[in-house]
Design a protein around this motif. Sequence first.
Motif, short mmCIF file in Angstrom:
data_model
loop_
_atom_site.label_atom_id
_atom_site.label_comp_id
_atom_site.label_asym_id
_atom_site.label_seq_id
_atom_site.Cartn_x
_atom_site.Cartn_y
_atom_site.Cartn_z
N GLY A 1 11.93 -1.70 18.78
CA GLY A 1 10.32 -2.65 17.83
C GLY A 1 10.47 -2.66 15.97
O GLY A 1 11.31 -2.24 15.36
N ARG A 2 9.64 -3.01 16.52
CA ARG A 2 8.49 -3.33 15.04
C ARG A 2 8.68 -1.49 14.00
O ARG A 2 7.60 -0.76 15.14
CB ARG A 2 7.24 -4.11 14.73
CG ARG A 2 7.08 -4.82 13.29
CD ARG A 2 7.11 -6.07 13.59
NE ARG A 2 6.67 -7.47 12.39
CZ ARG A 2 7.82 -7.92 11.76
NH1 ARG A 2 9.14 -7.19 11.81
NH2 ARG A 2 7.23 -8.69 10.94
N ARG A 3 8.65 -1.75 12.79
CA ARG A 3 8.50 -0.30 12.42
C ARG A 3 8.29 -0.76 10.83
O ARG A 3 9.01 -1.99 10.25
CB ARG A 3 9.36 0.08 12.18
CG ARG A 3 9.91 1.09 13.94
CD ARG A 3 9.09 2.28 13.54
NE ARG A 3 9.21 2.47 15.18
CZ ARG A 3 9.26 2.08 15.84
NH1 ARG A 3 8.11 1.56 16.54
NH2 ARG A 3 9.62 2.77 17.56
N LYS A 4 7.84 0.31 10.16
CA LYS A 4 7.27 -0.03 8.47
C LYS A 4 7.88 0.95 7.52
O LYS A 4 7.80 2.54 7.83
CB LYS A 4 5.61 0.41 8.34
CG LYS A 4 4.08 -0.23 8.83
CD LYS A 4 3.02 0.33 9.12
CE LYS A 4 2.31 -0.69 10.65
NZ LYS A 4 1.28 0.15 10.87
N VAL A 5 8.88 0.23 7.00
CA VAL A 5 9.03 0.81 6.31
C VAL A 5 8.74 2.06 5.01
O VAL A 5 9.56 3.30 4.91
CB VAL A 5 9.78 0.57 5.19
CG1 VAL A 5 10.83 1.02 4.52
CG2 VAL A 5 10.91 -0.84 5.83
N CYS A 6 7.12 1.84 5.12
CA CYS A 6 6.38 3.17 4.14
C CYS A 6 6.19 4.22 4.62
O CYS A 6 5.80 4.78 4.33
CB CYS A 6 5.46 2.13 3.83
SG CYS A 6 4.09 2.03 4.33
N LYS A 7 6.54 3.88 5.97
CA LYS A 7 5.35 4.78 7.06
C LYS A 7 6.01 5.83 7.78
O LYS A 7 6.98 6.82 7.89
CB LYS A 7 4.19 4.67 7.55
CG LYS A 7 3.44 5.64 8.08
CD LYS A 7 2.10 5.31 7.84
CE LYS A 7 0.61 6.40 8.35
NZ LYS A 7 0.30 6.93 10.21
N ASP A 8 7.51 4.44 9.09
CA ASP A 8 8.00 5.30 9.65
C ASP A 8 9.41 5.52 9.48
O ASP A 8 10.70 6.28 9.66
CB ASP A 8 8.53 4.45 10.52
CG ASP A 8 6.71 3.71 12.10
OD1 ASP A 8 6.92 3.86 11.69
OD2 ASP A 8 6.93 2.44 11.46
N GLY A 9 9.96 4.96 7.72
CA GLY A 9 10.45 5.61 6.92
C GLY A 9 10.01 5.99 5.76
O GLY A 9 9.55 6.40 6.03
N PRO A 10 10.63 5.52 5.13
CA PRO A 10 12.22 4.78 4.72
C PRO A 10 13.72 5.10 5.20
O PRO A 10 14.34 4.14 5.17
CB PRO A 10 12.13 4.95 2.64
CG PRO A 10 11.35 6.11 2.26
CD PRO A 10 11.34 7.12 3.27
N VAL A 11 13.85 6.58 5.78
CA VAL A 11 15.18 6.54 6.07
C VAL A 11 14.76 6.08 7.82
O VAL A 11 14.12 7.05 8.99
CB VAL A 11 14.84 7.95 5.91
CG1 VAL A 11 16.35 8.42 6.60
CG2 VAL A 11 15.16 8.58 4.38
N CYS B 1 0.63 -1.11 -0.06
CA CYS B 1 0.17 -0.04 0.22
C CYS B 1 0.51 1.36 -0.17
O CYS B 1 0.43 2.09 -0.75
CB CYS B 1 -1.29 0.16 1.52
SG CYS B 1 -0.44 0.06 3.19
N GLY B 2 2.05 0.93 0.69
CA GLY B 2 2.58 2.95 0.62
C GLY B 2 2.28 3.29 1.92
O GLY B 2 2.87 4.76 2.34
N LEU B 3 0.94 3.23 2.72
CA LEU B 3 0.24 3.83 2.77
C LEU B 3 0.65 3.35 5.04
O LEU B 3 -0.07 4.03 6.09
CB LEU B 3 -1.50 3.76 3.29
CG LEU B 3 -1.30 4.52 1.60
CD1 LEU B 3 -2.37 5.04 1.12
CD2 LEU B 3 -1.19 6.27 1.01
N GLY B 4 0.96 2.18 5.66
CA GLY B 4 0.96 2.22 6.48
C GLY B 4 -0.41 0.83 6.51
O GLY B 4 0.10 0.49 8.37
N ALA B 5 -0.56 0.37 6.38
CA ALA B 5 -2.25 -0.46 6.37
C ALA B 5 -1.55 -1.93 5.70
O ALA B 5 -2.44 -2.56 6.54
CB ALA B 5 -2.46 -0.20 5.06
N CYS B 6 -0.82 -2.75 4.89
CA CYS B 6 -1.28 -4.06 4.86
C CYS B 6 0.02 -4.63 5.48
O CYS B 6 0.28 -5.89 5.31
CB CYS B 6 -0.90 -3.99 2.93
SG CYS B 6 1.11 -3.51 2.46
N LEU B 7 1.00 -4.17 5.90
CA LEU B 7 2.42 -4.50 6.91
C LEU B 7 3.21 -5.49 5.73
O LEU B 7 4.16 -5.94 6.39
CB LEU B 7 1.34 -5.42 8.06
CG LEU B 7 0.47 -4.89 9.18
CD1 LEU B 7 -0.22 -6.43 10.03
CD2 LEU B 7 1.42 -3.55 9.76
N SER B 8 2.91 -5.05 4.80
CA SER B 8 3.95 -6.00 3.85
C SER B 8 5.27 -5.60 3.74
O SER B 8 6.84 -5.95 3.55
CB SER B 8 3.20 -5.65 2.77
OG SER B 8 4.06 -4.77 2.06
#
Length: 274
Positions: A256-266, A241-248
Motif C-alpha cells: 500500500g501507500r507509504r511515507k518515506v519519512c515515517k515508514d522508511g526511509p528503509v 515536514c519529515g514527520l509524516g504530515a504533509c504527504l510529499s
Amino acid sequence: MTLHEHATPAEKVAAMGSLPAKVDVKAPLVSQEALTEGVFKLTAVAPSIALRAMPGQFVQVGVNRGGTLLRRPLGIAEADPATGHVSLIYRVAGKGTLALSQLKPGDEIKLLGPLGHGFSTKAKKPLLVGGGMGLSPLLYAAGYLLGHKTETDVLMGGRTEKELFWQQLFKECAKNIHLTTDDGSLGTKGFVTTILPELLKENGYDLVIACGPEIMMKNVAKVCKEHDVPCEVSLERRMGCGLGACLSCSIDTVSGRRKVCKDGPVFPAEEVFF
Ligand code: FES
C-alpha cells in the motif's frame, strides 16, 4: 541519577529522564571539513539525538539564511552517545546545503530527529552496498554494528577513483572493503553488481543493506533475490515536514501507500516498486 562534575553529555541527557523519540534542538558545530570537492562533513553537539540515533535514520537540518530557516533531510553519518556528537556528510546541491557549508565551529544549526525507520541491526553477517552520498548512512551502520560486535563488509561503487574517498572513512569500521569504478581507475571495472554475485556466493551474507542511486539499489535487489539473500534499501524522496504530515514523500509499495519519512526511509527491497 546524580551527576558528577565530569558527566558526559550522554549522562546529562540520561539524568533528564526519558525523552520523546525525537527532539528539535539547537546544535553548535564543533567542526566542518571538506572531504572532497563539494562534499562536507560537519559535526555538531546534539546529545539527545546522538543517544537515540539508529543507523539509517535521518535528521531535518535547519540553517538560517537571511532570516529564513531552510530545512533539509540528511542521513546520520556518525552519532556518538559518549561525546554527544552527531556528524552529517552532505554534497552542496542548493541554497540550504550551500548555507550549511559556510558555517563555522561555534555556529548553530537546528536539528530535528532522529527521524524515520533505520536498517535492521540483527544480522550476523551483513554486507553494506553503496554509492555516492548513500554511503553516508552506511558509515554509521558500519560503526554502530562494530560497536555491537558485528563486523561488516562494504561494497562501494563510483564513476571514478575520486568518488571513492569514502574508503578512508570506512577503514576504521569495516572488515573488508570491495571497490568498483565505472572506468576501472580503482578496484574492479564495472558496477557494484559486477562483483556482487560472486561476493554473495562466497561469503554467506545474511543481509544486504543498500543505499545509493535508485538504479543501483534496484539492480542490487535483483541480484539479492536471485541469490536468496534478504535486502533492505534506503529510499530518498523530496521531503517537506519529515514527520509524516504533509504527504510529499508518499510512495506506492506492495503493502500500500507509504511515507518515506515515517515508514522508511528503509524498506525491505521486495516491498518497493523500482
Ligand atoms: Fe511530509 Fe513525509 S515529508 S509526509
